[in-house]
Design a protein around this motif. Sequence first.
Motif, PDB file in Angstrom:
ATOM      1  N   ILE A 205       0.712  -1.289   0.024  1.00  6.96           N
ATOM      2  CA  ILE A 205       0.275  -0.038   0.177  1.00  6.96           C
ATOM      3  C   ILE A 205       0.869   1.371   0.016  1.00  6.96           C
ATOM      4  N   PHE A 206       1.846   1.230   0.738  1.00  3.27           N
ATOM      5  CA  PHE A 206       2.845   2.366   0.829  1.00  3.27           C
ATOM      6  C   PHE A 206       3.466   2.736  -0.482  1.00  3.27           C
ATOM      7  N   ILE A 207       4.252   1.635  -1.089  1.00  2.69           N
ATOM      8  CA  ILE A 207       4.596   1.613  -2.347  1.00  2.69           C
ATOM      9  C   ILE A 207       3.610   2.344  -3.549  1.00  2.69           C
ATOM     10  N   LEU A 208       2.330   1.465  -3.308  1.00  5.14           N
ATOM     11  CA  LEU A 208       1.589   2.234  -4.572  1.00  5.14           C
ATOM     12  C   LEU A 208       1.173   3.602  -4.207  1.00  5.14           C
ATOM     13  N   PHE A 209       0.862   4.073  -3.109  1.00  2.00           N
ATOM     14  CA  PHE A 209       0.531   5.424  -2.777  1.00  2.00           C
ATOM     15  C   PHE A 209       1.888   6.280  -2.940  1.00  2.00           C
ATOM     16  N   ALA A 210       3.146   6.004  -2.806  1.00  2.00           N
ATOM     17  CA  ALA A 210       4.070   6.831  -2.902  1.00  2.00           C
ATOM     18  C   ALA A 210       4.449   6.865  -4.622  1.00  2.00           C
ATOM     19  N   LEU A 211       4.079   5.819  -5.603  1.00  2.00           N
ATOM     20  CA  LEU A 211       4.051   6.026  -6.903  1.00  2.00           C
ATOM     21  C   LEU A 211       2.699   6.825  -7.249  1.00  2.00           C
ATOM     22  N   ALA A 212       1.832   6.647  -6.771  1.00  2.00           N
ATOM     23  CA  ALA A 212       0.751   7.469  -7.268  1.00  2.00           C
ATOM     24  C   ALA A 212       0.799   9.127  -6.706  1.00  2.00           C
ATOM     25  N   PHE A 213       1.116   9.327  -5.705  1.00  2.00           N
ATOM     26  CA  PHE A 213       1.426  10.610  -5.093  1.00  2.00           C
ATOM     27  C   PHE A 213       2.880  10.712  -4.711  1.00  2.00           C
ATOM     28  N   PRO A 214       3.772  11.156  -5.511  1.00  2.00           N
ATOM     29  CA  PRO A 214       5.273  10.992  -5.375  1.00  2.00           C
ATOM     30  C   PRO A 214       5.698  12.366  -4.308  1.00  2.00           C
ATOM     31  N   LYS A 215       4.936  13.271  -4.260  1.00  2.00           N
ATOM     32  CA  LYS A 215       5.135  14.604  -3.874  1.00  2.00           C
ATOM     33  C   LYS A 215       4.362  14.757  -2.368  1.00  2.00           C
ATOM     34  N   ALA A 216       3.619  13.726  -2.008  1.00  2.00           N
ATOM     35  CA  ALA A 216       2.599  13.753  -0.895  1.00  2.00           C
ATOM     36  C   ALA A 216       3.546  13.531   0.254  1.00  2.00           C
ATOM     37  N   MET A 217       4.770  12.934   0.232  1.00  2.00           N
ATOM     38  CA  MET A 217       5.790  12.585   1.548  1.00  2.00           C
ATOM     39  C   MET A 217       7.088  12.513   0.862  1.00  2.00           C
ATOM     40  N   ASN A 219      10.204  10.324   0.142  1.00  2.00           N
ATOM     41  CA  ASN A 219      10.277   8.742   0.212  1.00  2.00           C
ATOM     42  C   ASN A 219      11.739   8.506  -0.981  1.00  2.00           C
ATOM     43  N   ARG A 220      11.812   7.212  -1.033  1.00  2.00           N
ATOM     44  CA  ARG A 220      12.977   6.866  -1.926  1.00  2.00           C
ATOM     45  C   ARG A 220      12.374   5.486  -2.640  1.00  2.00           C
ATOM     46  N   VAL A 221      11.081   5.234  -3.017  1.00  2.00           N
ATOM     47  CA  VAL A 221      10.546   4.317  -3.731  1.00  2.00           C
ATOM     48  C   VAL A 221      11.199   4.157  -4.804  1.00  2.00           C
ATOM     49  N   HIS A 222      11.429   5.298  -5.774  1.00  2.00           N
ATOM     50  CA  HIS A 222      12.134   5.125  -6.922  1.00  2.00           C
ATOM     51  C   HIS A 222      13.449   4.544  -6.902  1.00  2.00           C
ATOM     52  N   THR A 223      14.202   5.207  -5.800  1.00  2.00           N
ATOM     53  CA  THR A 223      15.576   4.661  -5.807  1.00  2.00           C
ATOM     54  C   THR A 223      15.585   3.196  -5.426  1.00  2.00           C
ATOM     55  N   TRP A 224      14.651   2.570  -4.567  1.00  2.00           N
ATOM     56  CA  TRP A 224      14.609   1.025  -4.416  1.00  2.00           C
ATOM     57  C   TRP A 224      14.278   0.247  -5.702  1.00  2.00           C
ATOM     58  N   MET A 225      13.302   0.937  -6.424  1.00  3.22           N
ATOM     59  CA  MET A 225      13.115   0.236  -7.686  1.00  3.22           C
ATOM     60  C   MET A 225      14.115   0.287  -8.705  1.00  3.22           C
ATOM     61  N   SER A 226      14.979   1.235  -8.853  1.00  3.61           N
ATOM     62  CA  SER A 226      16.136   1.283  -9.893  1.00  3.61           C
ATOM     63  C   SER A 226      17.313   0.720  -9.317  1.00  3.61           C
ATOM     64  N   ARG A 227      17.413   0.130  -7.815  1.00  2.00           N
ATOM     65  CA  ARG A 227      18.507  -0.791  -7.463  1.00  2.00           C
ATOM     66  C   ARG A 227      17.920  -2.074  -7.782  1.00  2.00           C
ATOM     67  N   ILE A 228      16.484  -2.590  -7.676  1.00  2.00           N
ATOM     68  CA  ILE A 228      16.140  -3.798  -7.940  1.00  2.00           C
ATOM     69  C   ILE A 228      16.464  -3.987  -9.312  1.00  2.00           C
TER      70      ILE A 228
END
Length: 436
Positions: A205-217, A219-228
């Motif tokens: 849920i957190f990842i989906l929320f961060a991707l949908a609203f990247p400026k809401a808080m 986060n480093r979700v895009h960094t995690w995804m790029s590392r994977i």
Amino acid sequence: MKELINNLKGDKGIWSFVMLLALISFMPVFSASANLVYVIGKGSTVGYLVKHLVHIFIGFGLIYLVHKIPYHYYRGLSKLLLPVVALLLVYTFMQGTVIDGANASRWIKVPFIGVTFQTSSLANIVLMIYVARYLAKMQDKPITFKSSVIELWGPVFIILALILPANFSTAALMFSMVSMLVFVGGYPLRYLGGVIGIGAAMLAIFILFALAFPKAMPNRVHTWMSRIENFTNTEEGEDQYQVEKAKIAIATGGVYGVGPGKSEQKNFLPQSSSDFIFAIIVEEYGLLGGLTVMFLYLMLFFRFLVSAHKAKSLFGKLLIVGLGFPIIFQALINMGVATELLPTTGQTLPLISSGGSSIWMTCISIGIIISVTKKEEEIAAEIKEKEDREAVLNQLIEEHILREKQKEEAEAAGIAEPAAYSVEDAANPMRAVMGK
């Protein structure tokens, strides 16, 4: 020096392996710091060596101070510090600093002294002690899912939720170690499976929320995804660049290494003195140097297992598991990243990588573990002393009985009596021994 060594209580094996790892760290840190000096143009290699020496010295000072405190004091202390740690994490989340121009939202700068501090490291210690406290308290009580969610998992998920946006690897490692700890502590497996499922759902849920609203808080979700993504393919990227240089360093080292201070890849690895220091160790000291470091961590792990087995209380056992095992797993993760067995995580090599707060938090954990082993040694010494006193007393009583028997035989035979030996003498071992 001999007096200082004699004052070191607790498991000597843990003391020895920790000191060896700290000693090994100096040459790699000194060598790898050349990257910061000649490439970035910051400070001097001797300056970085002295700084690392100070960090290690303070770390061992913390071990010495912490191991003097009886470990059962940490029960109540963890409950008091948990809200403090949560507030620190909130402050870090809102005011995370920038280090060398890079985002460092997991760090804060301590006022007045200018030292940067990673609050998640302290949170890990406090949380593990808190979980161990709960499990020890519920040792002989039935555990219900509802009560454990409120008292155990509520604080765990709050702490992890505050760490997760800025540091997924640390949050994941902490959740894994908490899950392992509650398993060892006898938490019902059916409840644990449900908690893991809830945790996975909350992460999704957190990842989906961060991707949908990247400026809401932040986060480093895009960094995690790029590392994977970098880990699963060969496309060029910053993380892939570091891993490739680390692999080149390891391949160059061969069996015996190129020699101390002769690493070439340290000039290309941005994190050569911290996240990728294992690659520099293998390049300079070869496969033998890398295996030696791994051996020391495995021996430290073995001493943790032995100490946990010897601990008489469940709280002591869980403290050793909860604070000791993460150190070893962090080391294995760091080595796995350097050899591309795992995606880049940003985890340092405990007691070897440069950095103040990571060394200090590791030393605090080790100090608490040694405090547990010290208490067990004290208990064993008291038991042995009691057994020795009882043995001496039993021997004196036997001697008294033998003398009485000899006296009776002498009287019956009309022979002069032997020297008097009273029951009072037998009941007082010290006086009886001194009299002899």
